[in-house]
Design a protein around this motif. Structure first.
Motif, PDB file in Angstrom:
ATOM      1  N   ARG A  29     -41.806  -0.377 -71.311  1.00  0.00           N
ATOM      2  CA  ARG A  29     -40.372  -0.066 -71.329  1.00  0.00           C
ATOM      3  C   ARG A  29     -39.653  -0.449 -72.607  1.00  0.00           C
ATOM      4  O   ARG A  29     -38.452  -0.218 -72.728  1.00  0.00           O
ATOM      5  CB  ARG A  29     -39.686  -0.769 -70.146  1.00  0.00           C
ATOM      6  CG  ARG A  29     -40.195  -0.283 -68.801  1.00  0.00           C
ATOM      7  CD  ARG A  29     -39.548  -1.022 -67.658  1.00  0.00           C
ATOM      8  NE  ARG A  29     -40.007  -2.416 -67.664  1.00  0.00           N
ATOM      9  CZ  ARG A  29     -39.420  -3.387 -66.987  1.00  0.00           C
ATOM     10  NH1 ARG A  29     -38.341  -3.152 -66.278  1.00  0.00           N
ATOM     11  NH2 ARG A  29     -39.898  -4.611 -67.020  1.00  0.00           N
ATOM     12  N   LEU A  30     -40.368  -1.049 -73.556  1.00  0.00           N
ATOM     13  CA  LEU A  30     -39.708  -1.569 -74.756  1.00  0.00           C
ATOM     14  C   LEU A  30     -40.377  -1.103 -76.036  1.00  0.00           C
ATOM     15  O   LEU A  30     -41.579  -0.847 -76.066  1.00  0.00           O
ATOM     16  CB  LEU A  30     -39.744  -3.108 -74.741  1.00  0.00           C
ATOM     17  CG  LEU A  30     -38.987  -3.808 -73.627  1.00  0.00           C
ATOM     18  CD1 LEU A  30     -39.341  -5.292 -73.596  1.00  0.00           C
ATOM     19  CD2 LEU A  30     -37.482  -3.624 -73.794  1.00  0.00           C
ATOM     20  N   VAL A  31     -39.570  -1.030 -77.070  1.00  0.00           N
ATOM     21  CA  VAL A  31     -40.046  -0.905 -78.448  1.00  0.00           C
ATOM     22  C   VAL A  31     -39.736  -2.245 -79.091  1.00  0.00           C
ATOM     23  O   VAL A  31     -38.596  -2.709 -79.054  1.00  0.00           O
ATOM     24  CB  VAL A  31     -39.311   0.220 -79.209  1.00  0.00           C
ATOM     25  CG1 VAL A  31     -39.735   0.251 -80.670  1.00  0.00           C
ATOM     26  CG2 VAL A  31     -39.528   1.566 -78.543  1.00  0.00           C
ATOM     27  N   ALA A  84     -41.971  -0.958 -63.389  1.00  0.00           N
ATOM     28  CA  ALA A  84     -41.120   0.179 -63.759  1.00  0.00           C
ATOM     29  C   ALA A  84     -41.988   1.347 -64.201  1.00  0.00           C
ATOM     30  O   ALA A  84     -43.063   1.164 -64.747  1.00  0.00           O
ATOM     31  CB  ALA A  84     -40.181  -0.215 -64.891  1.00  0.00           C
ATOM     32  N   PRO A  85     -41.546   2.561 -63.942  1.00  0.00           N
ATOM     33  CA  PRO A  85     -42.324   3.720 -64.399  1.00  0.00           C
ATOM     34  C   PRO A  85     -42.403   3.729 -65.913  1.00  0.00           C
ATOM     35  O   PRO A  85     -41.484   3.283 -66.592  1.00  0.00           O
ATOM     36  CB  PRO A  85     -41.529   4.913 -63.878  1.00  0.00           C
ATOM     37  CG  PRO A  85     -40.144   4.388 -63.620  1.00  0.00           C
ATOM     38  CD  PRO A  85     -40.302   2.919 -63.311  1.00  0.00           C
ATOM     39  N   GLY A  86     -43.497   4.230 -66.421  1.00  0.00           N
ATOM     40  CA  GLY A  86     -43.663   4.343 -67.873  1.00  0.00           C
ATOM     41  C   GLY A  86     -42.681   5.337 -68.450  1.00  0.00           C
ATOM     42  O   GLY A  86     -42.141   6.181 -67.742  1.00  0.00           O
ATOM     43  N   PRO A  87     -42.426   5.238 -69.735  1.00  0.00           N
ATOM     44  CA  PRO A  87     -41.464   6.152 -70.364  1.00  0.00           C
ATOM     45  C   PRO A  87     -42.027   7.568 -70.394  1.00  0.00           C
ATOM     46  O   PRO A  87     -43.231   7.776 -70.467  1.00  0.00           O
ATOM     47  CB  PRO A  87     -41.322   5.599 -71.773  1.00  0.00           C
ATOM     48  CG  PRO A  87     -42.554   4.826 -72.004  1.00  0.00           C
ATOM     49  CD  PRO A  87     -43.029   4.307 -70.672  1.00  0.00           C
ATOM     50  N   SER A  88     -41.141   8.521 -70.283  1.00  0.00           N
ATOM     51  CA  SER A  88     -41.586   9.914 -70.397  1.00  0.00           C
ATOM     52  C   SER A  88     -41.822  10.224 -71.872  1.00  0.00           C
ATOM     53  O   SER A  88     -41.103   9.764 -72.733  1.00  0.00           O
ATOM     54  CB  SER A  88     -40.561  10.855 -69.801  1.00  0.00           C
ATOM     55  OG  SER A  88     -39.261  10.442 -70.115  1.00  0.00           O
ATOM     56  N   GLN A  89     -42.849  10.917 -72.150  1.00  0.00           N
ATOM     57  CA  GLN A  89     -43.218  11.198 -73.532  1.00  0.00           C
ATOM     58  C   GLN A  89     -42.679  12.528 -73.991  1.00  0.00           C
ATOM     59  O   GLN A  89     -42.468  13.436 -73.337  1.00  0.00           O
ATOM     60  CB  GLN A  89     -44.738  11.189 -73.695  1.00  0.00           C
ATOM     61  CG  GLN A  89     -45.330   9.843 -73.402  1.00  0.00           C
ATOM     62  CD  GLN A  89     -44.893   8.772 -74.390  1.00  0.00           C
ATOM     63  OE1 GLN A  89     -44.544   9.041 -75.527  1.00  0.00           O
ATOM     64  NE2 GLN A  89     -44.899   7.540 -73.957  1.00  0.00           N
ATOM     65  N   GLU A  91     -35.933  -3.234 -77.951  1.00  0.00           N
ATOM     66  CA  GLU A  91     -35.122  -2.037 -77.755  1.00  0.00           C
ATOM     67  C   GLU A  91     -35.700  -1.254 -76.578  1.00  0.00           C
ATOM     68  O   GLU A  91     -36.922  -1.151 -76.433  1.00  0.00           O
ATOM     69  CB  GLU A  91     -35.219  -1.215 -79.040  1.00  0.00           C
ATOM     70  CG  GLU A  91     -34.408   0.032 -79.090  1.00  0.00           C
ATOM     71  CD  GLU A  91     -34.577   0.696 -80.457  1.00  0.00           C
ATOM     72  OE1 GLU A  91     -35.368   1.660 -80.544  1.00  0.00           O
ATOM     73  OE2 GLU A  91     -33.934   0.249 -81.425  1.00  0.00           O
ATOM     74  N   LEU A  92     -34.838  -0.681 -75.738  1.00  0.00           N
ATOM     75  CA  LEU A  92     -35.311   0.115 -74.606  1.00  0.00           C
ATOM     76  C   LEU A  92     -35.964   1.410 -75.070  1.00  0.00           C
ATOM     77  O   LEU A  92     -35.473   2.064 -75.995  1.00  0.00           O
ATOM     78  CB  LEU A  92     -34.161   0.464 -73.659  1.00  0.00           C
ATOM     79  CG  LEU A  92     -33.602  -0.662 -72.815  1.00  0.00           C
ATOM     80  CD1 LEU A  92     -32.419  -0.156 -71.994  1.00  0.00           C
ATOM     81  CD2 LEU A  92     -34.667  -1.262 -71.911  1.00  0.00           C
ATOM     82  N   ARG A  93     -37.064   1.771 -74.408  1.00  0.00           N
ATOM     83  CA  ARG A  93     -37.724   3.063 -74.647  1.00  0.00           C
ATOM     84  C   ARG A  93     -37.114   4.130 -73.749  1.00  0.00           C
ATOM     85  O   ARG A  93     -36.502   3.828 -72.723  1.00  0.00           O
ATOM     86  CB  ARG A  93     -39.219   2.968 -74.310  1.00  0.00           C
ATOM     87  CG  ARG A  93     -40.002   2.149 -75.287  1.00  0.00           C
ATOM     88  CD  ARG A  93     -41.457   2.126 -74.938  1.00  0.00           C
ATOM     89  NE  ARG A  93     -42.065   3.433 -75.176  1.00  0.00           N
ATOM     90  CZ  ARG A  93     -43.347   3.689 -75.018  1.00  0.00           C
ATOM     91  NH1 ARG A  93     -44.168   2.744 -74.592  1.00  0.00           N
ATOM     92  NH2 ARG A  93     -43.829   4.885 -75.259  1.00  0.00           N
TER      93      ARG A  93
END
Length: 192
Positions: free
Chosen positions: A16-18, A187-192, A72-74
């Motif tokens: 969830r983060l960068v 949490a669900p992974g970020p959408s690419q 930072e939020l992804r």
């Protein structure tokens, strides 16, 4: 010990983060001032700074200090993509590799601090020769003590510093880094 690599040529990603170096940007400076002046964030680390002192503290070139990660939020995370949520840092001020972290209170309780610390420890395992990492927190900071215990940190000693009881914890880098793989964020992974 080998020399540290050049500071973060590429951002480090977690579910969830960068994690990236700071930028000479108003958003980074505003988040840093907010972290440094927030009474909740600074409760166990010396209390909040004045806005003037916080602005002075972040007035130099941002993010080029070795070991400083901006969180930072992804995309696909809770919140607005690109929002700065806090910082995680590495230092050797006590003679050993030490990790520290601060998150803005509106992001507390979501598992982001644990995700950030585990990600930094995975980075340490990949890039540095250290076999253990320490963390220091006030004994009264029970939330931080619980988070560090979940990541495999164990108490090594207690002492008084800054007129408060402190706990120094340590963890083998490997056990803490593996935590991220063994216990991924819910949490669900970020959408690419």
């Amino acid at each position: 010990m080998t020399q540290p690599p050049p500071w973060l040529q590429e951002p480090v990603l977690s579910p969830r983060l960068v994690l990236r170096p700071g930028r000479d940007a108003e958003a980074d400076r505003a988040a840093a001032v907010e972290l440094l002046t927030d009474p909740k964030v600074r409760e166990f680390i010396g209390g909040p700074l004045s806005v003037e002192d916080a602005r002075e503290a972040v007035s130099g070139p941002a993010g080029q200090r070795w070991g400083s990660f901006v969180l930072e939020l992804r995309r696909g995370s809770d919140g607005v993509e690109g929002s700065v949520v806090g910082v995680c840092s590495l230092s050797r001020e006590r003679g050993e590799l030490e990790i520290g972290y601060m998150l803005l209170p509106r992001y507390w309780g979501r598992g982001l601090a644990g995700e950030a610390v585990a990600t930094v420890l995975a980075w340490v395992a990949e890039h540095l020769d250290d076999v253990q990492v320490i963390a220091v927190t006030q004994a009264a900071n029970t939330a931080s003590l619980r988070l560090l215990a979940r990541l495999g940190f164990v108490e090594r000693e207690r002492f008084v510093e800054f007129d408060a009881d402190q706990v120094l914890l340590m963890s083998p880098v490997v056990s803490a880094a593996l935590h991220l793989a063994a216990c991924p964020s819910r949490a669900p992974g970020p959408s690419q």
